[in-house]
Design an enzyme around this catalytic site. Sequence first.
Site, PDB file in Angstrom:
ATOM      1  N   SER A  25       0.853  -1.193   0.000  1.00 48.71           N
ATOM      2  CA  SER A  25       0.000   0.000   0.000  1.00 48.71           C
ATOM      3  C   SER A  25       0.893   1.250   0.000  1.00 48.71           C
ATOM      4  O   SER A  25       1.955   1.250   0.633  1.00 48.71           O
ATOM      5  CB  SER A  25      -0.882  -0.022   1.241  1.00 48.71           C
ATOM      6  OG  SER A  25      -2.035   0.764   1.074  1.00 48.71           O
ATOM      7  N   PRO A  26       0.465   2.313  -0.678  1.00 40.99           N
ATOM      8  CA  PRO A  26       1.301   3.528  -0.683  1.00 40.99           C
ATOM      9  C   PRO A  26       1.405   4.112   0.729  1.00 40.99           C
ATOM     10  O   PRO A  26       0.385   4.315   1.387  1.00 40.99           O
ATOM     11  CB  PRO A  26       0.523   4.476  -1.608  1.00 40.99           C
ATOM     12  CG  PRO A  26      -0.897   3.974  -1.584  1.00 40.99           C
ATOM     13  CD  PRO A  26      -0.803   2.493  -1.407  1.00 40.99           C
ATOM     14  N   CYS A  28       3.580   7.190   2.779  1.00 38.32           N
ATOM     15  CA  CYS A  28       4.548   8.279   2.797  1.00 38.32           C
ATOM     16  C   CYS A  28       5.678   7.999   3.771  1.00 38.32           C
ATOM     17  O   CYS A  28       5.426   7.598   4.912  1.00 38.32           O
ATOM     18  CB  CYS A  28       3.858   9.569   3.220  1.00 38.32           C
ATOM     19  SG  CYS A  28       3.184  10.455   1.825  1.00 38.32           S
ATOM     20  N   GLN A 103       1.966   6.261  -6.708  1.00 39.50           N
ATOM     21  CA  GLN A 103       0.748   7.010  -6.418  1.00 39.50           C
ATOM     22  C   GLN A 103       1.050   8.503  -6.559  1.00 39.50           C
ATOM     23  O   GLN A 103       1.974   9.010  -5.918  1.00 39.50           O
ATOM     24  CB  GLN A 103       0.264   6.717  -4.996  1.00 39.50           C
ATOM     25  CG  GLN A 103      -1.082   7.373  -4.694  1.00 39.50           C
ATOM     26  CD  GLN A 103      -1.489   7.267  -3.236  1.00 39.50           C
ATOM     27  OE1 GLN A 103      -0.741   7.674  -2.357  1.00 39.50           O
ATOM     28  NE2 GLN A 103      -2.663   6.713  -2.984  1.00 39.50           N
ATOM     29  N   TYR A 187      -7.903  14.234   0.165  1.00 39.39           N
ATOM     30  CA  TYR A 187      -7.060  14.934  -0.802  1.00 39.39           C
ATOM     31  C   TYR A 187      -7.934  15.676  -1.832  1.00 39.39           C
ATOM     32  O   TYR A 187      -9.153  15.594  -1.800  1.00 39.39           O
ATOM     33  CB  TYR A 187      -6.117  13.930  -1.492  1.00 39.39           C
ATOM     34  CG  TYR A 187      -4.885  13.641  -0.669  1.00 39.39           C
ATOM     35  CD1 TYR A 187      -5.000  13.206   0.643  1.00 39.39           C
ATOM     36  CD2 TYR A 187      -3.612  13.825  -1.180  1.00 39.39           C
ATOM     37  CE1 TYR A 187      -3.874  12.975   1.428  1.00 39.39           C
ATOM     38  CE2 TYR A 187      -2.477  13.582  -0.416  1.00 39.39           C
ATOM     39  CZ  TYR A 187      -2.625  13.155   0.886  1.00 39.39           C
ATOM     40  OH  TYR A 187      -1.510  12.923   1.650  1.00 39.39           O
ATOM     41  N   ARG A 235      -7.439   5.816  -5.909  1.00 43.09           N
ATOM     42  CA  ARG A 235      -7.884   5.553  -4.533  1.00 43.09           C
ATOM     43  C   ARG A 235      -9.042   6.490  -4.271  1.00 43.09           C
ATOM     44  O   ARG A 235      -8.876   7.716  -4.278  1.00 43.09           O
ATOM     45  CB  ARG A 235      -6.737   5.751  -3.531  1.00 43.09           C
ATOM     46  CG  ARG A 235      -7.128   5.419  -2.115  1.00 43.09           C
ATOM     47  CD  ARG A 235      -5.942   5.240  -1.189  1.00 43.09           C
ATOM     48  NE  ARG A 235      -5.376   3.893  -1.288  1.00 43.09           N
ATOM     49  CZ  ARG A 235      -4.615   3.324  -0.355  1.00 43.09           C
ATOM     50  NH1 ARG A 235      -4.309   3.977   0.745  1.00 43.09           N
ATOM     51  NH2 ARG A 235      -4.143   2.102  -0.521  1.00 43.09           N
ATOM     52  N   GLY A 326      -0.631  -2.415   4.177  1.00 40.97           N
ATOM     53  CA  GLY A 326       0.128  -1.260   4.638  1.00 40.97           C
ATOM     54  C   GLY A 326       0.974  -1.571   5.854  1.00 40.97           C
ATOM     55  O   GLY A 326       2.108  -2.060   5.746  1.00 40.97           O
ATOM     56  N   ARG A 327       0.410  -1.308   7.029  1.00 40.72           N
ATOM     57  CA  ARG A 327       1.209  -1.375   8.252  1.00 40.72           C
ATOM     58  C   ARG A 327       1.842  -2.735   8.497  1.00 40.72           C
ATOM     59  O   ARG A 327       2.962  -2.809   9.016  1.00 40.72           O
ATOM     60  CB  ARG A 327       0.349  -0.937   9.445  1.00 40.72           C
ATOM     61  CG  ARG A 327       0.065   0.565   9.429  1.00 40.72           C
ATOM     62  CD  ARG A 327      -1.098   0.923  10.313  1.00 40.72           C
ATOM     63  NE  ARG A 327      -2.335   0.295   9.834  1.00 40.72           N
ATOM     64  CZ  ARG A 327      -3.493   0.344  10.494  1.00 40.72           C
ATOM     65  NH1 ARG A 327      -3.562   0.976  11.639  1.00 40.72           N
ATOM     66  NH2 ARG A 327      -4.560  -0.224   9.989  1.00 40.72           N
TER      67      ARG A 327
HETATM   68  C1  FMN Z   1       3.035   5.689   7.593  1.00 44.67           C
HETATM   69  C2  FMN Z   1       1.827   5.686   6.696  1.00 44.67           C
HETATM   70  C3  FMN Z   1       1.830   6.467   5.560  1.00 44.67           C
HETATM   71  C4  FMN Z   1       0.735   6.463   4.688  1.00 44.67           C
HETATM   72  N1  FMN Z   1       0.794   7.171   3.509  1.00 44.67           N
HETATM   73  C5  FMN Z   1      -0.178   7.019   2.581  1.00 44.67           C
HETATM   74  C6  FMN Z   1      -0.017   7.530   1.267  1.00 44.67           C
HETATM   75  O1  FMN Z   1       1.037   8.063   0.884  1.00 44.67           O
HETATM   76  N2  FMN Z   1      -1.055   7.372   0.403  1.00 44.67           N
HETATM   77  C7  FMN Z   1      -2.216   6.711   0.755  1.00 44.67           C
HETATM   78  O2  FMN Z   1      -3.129   6.594  -0.071  1.00 44.67           O
HETATM   79  N3  FMN Z   1      -2.350   6.163   1.985  1.00 44.67           N
HETATM   80  C8  FMN Z   1      -1.353   6.275   2.880  1.00 44.67           C
HETATM   81  N4  FMN Z   1      -1.453   5.610   4.073  1.00 44.67           N
HETATM   82  C9  FMN Z   1      -2.580   4.677   4.283  1.00 44.67           C
HETATM   83  C10 FMN Z   1      -2.160   3.244   3.864  1.00 44.67           C
HETATM   84  O3  FMN Z   1      -1.843   3.160   2.489  1.00 44.67           O
HETATM   85  C11 FMN Z   1      -3.294   2.241   4.148  1.00 44.67           C
HETATM   86  O4  FMN Z   1      -4.394   2.589   3.353  1.00 44.67           O
HETATM   87  C12 FMN Z   1      -3.722   2.235   5.610  1.00 44.67           C
HETATM   88  O5  FMN Z   1      -2.605   2.160   6.468  1.00 44.67           O
HETATM   89  C13 FMN Z   1      -4.664   1.062   5.901  1.00 44.67           C
HETATM   90  O6  FMN Z   1      -4.093  -0.173   5.517  1.00 44.67           O
HETATM   91  P1  FMN Z   1      -3.373  -1.151   6.611  1.00 44.67           P
HETATM   92  O7  FMN Z   1      -4.403  -1.461   7.661  1.00 44.67           O
HETATM   93  O8  FMN Z   1      -2.943  -2.353   5.825  1.00 44.67           O
HETATM   94  O9  FMN Z   1      -2.230  -0.380   7.201  1.00 44.67           O
HETATM   95  C14 FMN Z   1      -0.401   5.654   4.987  1.00 44.67           C
HETATM   96  C15 FMN Z   1      -0.404   4.883   6.159  1.00 44.67           C
HETATM   97  C16 FMN Z   1       0.701   4.877   6.989  1.00 44.67           C
HETATM   98  C17 FMN Z   1       0.678   3.990   8.205  1.00 44.67           C
END
Ligand code: FMN
Length: 356
Positions: A25-26, A28, A103, A187, A235, A326-327
């Site tokens: 997952s994207p 930052c 992204q 966004y 997204r 993601g996490r």
């Molecule tokens: C450190 C961090 C940075 C993130 N940056 C972005 C981002 O750049 N773009 C985005 O669409 N979501 C961003 N997210 C959200 C994640 O892509 C993801 O949608 C969210 O953490 C839920 O998925 P998970 O439960 O697998 O972590 C970020 C999440 C975290 C924890």
Amino acid sequence: MTRQSRAFTEIRLRELTVPNRVWLSPMCQYSADAHGAPTNWHLAHYGARAVGGAGLVMVECTAVAPDMRTTTGDLGLWSKRQIDGHRRLAAAIACLGSLPAIQLGAAGRKSSHGVPWDNAGTRHAIGPDQGGWQPLAPSPLPFAGLAVPSAMSVADGDRVLGDLERAARNADHAGYVALELHGANGYLLHQFLSPLTNHRTDAWGGDLEGRMRFPLAMIAALRAGWPQHKPLLVRLPAEDLIEGGLTTREAARCAARLGEAGVDMIDAGSGALRPDARRIDQPLHNARYGPLFRDAGTLAAASGGIRAAEQLDEAVPALVDAAFVGRAMLRDPYWALRARDAEPRESWPKQYHRAF
Ligand SMILES: Cc1cc2nc3c(=O)[nH]c(=O)nc-3n(C[C@H](O)[C@H](O)[C@H](O)COP(=O)(O)O)c2cc1C
């Protein structure tokens, strides 16, 4: 022996074949150099997730223009130095066994704030003396304690559309094979779509048709800069999770129009438009919106609360065509390899076989 899971079967998006449906997952990293270009941190971080078995690595939200960043640590894709850095990054991801995707982001009002590890993780505004800038948005409504954005003029809108087209072209030149627009989490696209943040009375506001007009122009701009044979994802929020906000019915109508405009896959998001949006952090919470977007005629993906291999099996393909993780992948770069294997040796890199 590898686990029998549909999540580890290939999927085709336009002319791209992705070897599995478990994608980074994207996220930052707020670690760009002073010019918004990727650093060694990005090479190591994304390289490790590529080695770790993600079928596609979605590089974090990368700004299309300086005033469309969230923080001074964001990556950008408007200068030659940035393109050169992204070329190295995309090549590293590809040669380490994954597919490099990126992204693109236009943050609108959720912009000009500090990086998360300053100020105890709270989103605090930064002024011009700290490198901050004036944010733009559909309407002059601030996000929490951030600066009051300027309402976008037609000329501002045209400039942002040009920024999107240029960034898409730059992403292609850098070697990325798939592109996603960050249109959720409050966004710019989301700000235009939601009646809570779009109070315009001109052609870019009003009813859903009016509120979709600029988002559709954003997709047209991306498609103008991005080759026809390469897939485009968005997204998109499935709902605002705030009284009076965007509904699932409206999101589905928008997805159908995005599909007609050249979007191949909707990556379902929800909430985060305003701090008072309901927060849901249950397993598969966004994947549950997958069927909504499939019914609208696009492929569907989602992130959100996937922590265990069994959850992948539950989500893919019943709810979504691919899962963004993601996490769990921040904690463990090898998450996909571990989720895949009962007996791991075969699908780990050969350099690591003697570990098993
Ligand atoms: C450190 C961090 C940075 C993130 N940056 C972005 C981002 O750049 N773009 C985005 O669409 N979501 C961003 N997210 C959200 C994640 O892509 C993801 O949608 C969210 O953490 C839920 O998925 P998970 O439960 O697998 O972590 C970020 C999440 C975290 C924890």
